[in-house]
Design an enzyme around this catalytic site. Structure first.
Site, mmCIF file in Angstrom:
data_model
loop_
_atom_site.group_PDB
_atom_site.id
_atom_site.type_symbol
_atom_site.label_atom_id
_atom_site.label_comp_id
_atom_site.label_asym_id
_atom_site.label_seq_id
_atom_site.Cartn_x
_atom_site.Cartn_y
_atom_site.Cartn_z
ATOM 1 N N ASP A 62 -15.008 -13.103 46.757
ATOM 2 C CA ASP A 62 -15.369 -14.523 46.732
ATOM 3 C C ASP A 62 -15.212 -15.508 46.407
ATOM 4 O O ASP A 62 -15.315 -15.201 44.689
ATOM 5 C CB ASP A 62 -16.799 -14.577 47.571
ATOM 6 C CG ASP A 62 -18.230 -14.399 46.662
ATOM 7 O OD1 ASP A 62 -17.755 -13.744 44.931
ATOM 8 O OD2 ASP A 62 -19.130 -15.156 46.255
ATOM 9 N N GLU A 115 -21.034 -12.698 46.348
ATOM 10 C CA GLU A 115 -21.220 -12.668 45.016
ATOM 11 C C GLU A 115 -21.959 -13.872 44.980
ATOM 12 O O GLU A 115 -23.331 -14.615 44.422
ATOM 13 C CB GLU A 115 -21.032 -12.089 44.123
ATOM 14 C CG GLU A 115 -21.400 -11.905 42.770
ATOM 15 C CD GLU A 115 -22.727 -13.515 42.324
ATOM 16 O OE1 GLU A 115 -23.325 -12.604 41.184
ATOM 17 O OE2 GLU A 115 -21.660 -14.450 41.729
ATOM 18 N N HIS A 172 -16.886 -21.651 36.837
ATOM 19 C CA HIS A 172 -17.395 -22.644 38.042
ATOM 20 C C HIS A 172 -17.011 -24.277 37.001
ATOM 21 O O HIS A 172 -17.153 -25.473 38.295
ATOM 22 C CB HIS A 172 -18.925 -22.658 38.287
ATOM 23 C CG HIS A 172 -19.240 -21.865 39.001
ATOM 24 N ND1 HIS A 172 -20.608 -21.350 39.729
ATOM 25 C CD2 HIS A 172 -18.595 -20.476 38.600
ATOM 26 C CE1 HIS A 172 -20.978 -20.507 39.777
ATOM 27 N NE2 HIS A 172 -19.334 -19.759 39.588
HETATM 28 ZN ZN ZN Z 1 -20.327 -17.563 39.278
HETATM 29 ZN ZN ZN Z 2 -18.685 -14.219 39.078
#
Ligand code: ZN
Ligand code: ZN
Length: 397
Positions: free
Chosen positions: A87, A144, A369
């Site tokens: 994902d 996840e 991220h």
């Molecule tokens: Zn992550």
């Molecule tokens: Zn990850």
């Protein structure tokens, strides 16, 4: 195709002979079409089609959009599970790469595109390889990033239909040198729980606080009191995090609102500490609110559990790392991380180990991220070689 240069050192020479270019292309294709948790339809179809083409028995739609590929070779009795996540994240990409996301507001900012490509590359090599005997179970999980896709696959009967004697997973880590492997026995990643605390007071005129019960003062007091949990209640030898990530109340300078709301993220590396944090947060919410004439309601949501790597499987994982890249590129016992990972649920059921592979250090290497992040394609060879060697050592012919 953009050229991919060799990382420093020659340890990948043999791995690279196995035509990873195809998997670099696949990685970039997945990267350009990122999909959020439980919506990985295109990615899952690509994975399932590839596995079928190489002779795996494939089941689609496990726990939503999960895919499992099984390959049996020889008469070996051992069963090995390898897991990748598929994902992406709900954020805009600013990597500037030619293969950047074509889907606005969705991005592979955690490298799960790379994890998927690495396991696919290993899948093909192991399908062509005769140096193992037993059952290979390749698990491509959805969601996840907070969705608990691993748990959903398990609730859907993953380990009943595909029993494994051990499971392993790998995550890339910016800040570690490219291709460096890091292991850890024991608790390696934190539990993550979430709490919404609603403080109800009595609204009123900002000029006449004596007729009100101010939830903002109670919320402010609570934020400060929460800081004492880690400082005063948790064993100094233990790890814990209590973060107030959101605090909302009021709209006007002369109005005392009736309600305030706090959103908390709570992490621990030990089940006892995890329980202590919940107890103390509930107690302080109640007492701080009551002391200021308000009431508190705590909505507690349990997230991922503590990720614990088992000793024997971690020893094997380390030995494979040492054999593959040499001691100078291996950290045998790295620090625990306060991030969380839902592979932890699989490790509650099946022994195994979770390892990190460096995504590169120095300037220009964004953390996962971050909107500028990108998985380093050179790691596809590392990951594929690692999974292949691990399978050969675990499923000894
Ligand atoms: Zn992550
Ligand atoms: Zn990850």
């Amino acid at each position: 195709m953009h050229p991919v240069t060799e990382p420093e050192g020659a340890y990948l020479a043999s791995a690279r002979q196995h035509a990873v270019d195809e998997f670099i292309r696949i990685r970039r294709e997945i990267h350009a079409e990122p999909e959020l948790g439980f919506a990985e339809h295109r990615t899952a179809a690509l994975v399932a089609d590839k596995l079928e083409g190489w002779g795996y028995a494939v089941e689609r739609g496990v726990g939503g959009t999960g895919v499992v590929g099984r390959l049996v070779r020889g008469d070996g009795q051992r069963r090995l599970g390898l897991r990748a996540d598929m994902d992406a994240l709900p954020m805009a990409e600013h990597s500037g790469k030619p293969w950047a996301s074509r889907r606005p507001g969705v991005m592979h900012a955690c490298g799960h595109d790379g994890h998927t490509a690495m396991l696919l590359a290993a899948a093909r090599r192991l399908a062509e390889d005769s140096h193992w005997s037993g059952t290979l179970v390749l698990i491509f999980q959805p969601a996840e990033e907070g969705g608990g896709g691993a748990l959903r696959m398990m609730e859907d009967g993953l380990f009943e239909r595909y029993p494994c004697d051990a499971v392993f997973a790998m995550h890339n880590m910016p800040g570690l040198p490219l291709g460096h492997l890091q292991f850890r026995e024991g608790a390696a990643m934190a539990s993550s729980d979430y709490a919404t605390i609603t403080i109800d007071g009595l609204g009123g005129h900002g000029a006449m606080p004596q007729h009100a019960a101010d939830p903002i003062v109670a919320a402010a007091s609570l934020v400060m009191a929460l800081q004492t949990i880690v400082a005063r209640n948790v064993d100094p030898q233990q790890t814990a995090v209590v973060t107030v990530g959101a605090l909302q109340a009021g709209q006007a300078n002369n109005v005392i609102p009736a309600q305030a709301r706090l959103e908390l993220s709570v992490r621990a590396l030990d089940a006892g500490v995890r329980a202590l944090l919940e107890r103390r947060i509930r107690a302080l919410a109640a007492s701080q609110a009551e002391g200021l004439g308000c009431t508190a309601t705590v909505d507690w949501r349990r997230g991922y559990t503590v990720l614990v790597n088992t000793p024997a499987e971690t020893a094997l994982a380390r030995a494979v790392g040492l054999e593959l890249v040499g001691a100078e590129r291996v950290t045998l016992q790295g620090p625990a991380l306060t991030g969380s990972e839902d592979f932890a649920f699989m490790l509650e059921r099946v022994p195994g180990s979770y390892l990190l592979v460096g995504n590169g250090d120095g300037e220009g290497h964004c953390m996962v991220h971050n909107s500028g992040y990108d998985f380093d394609d050179r790691n596809i060879a590392v990951g594929a070689a690692y999974w292949t060697l691990l399978a050969q050592r675990f499923l000894t012919a």
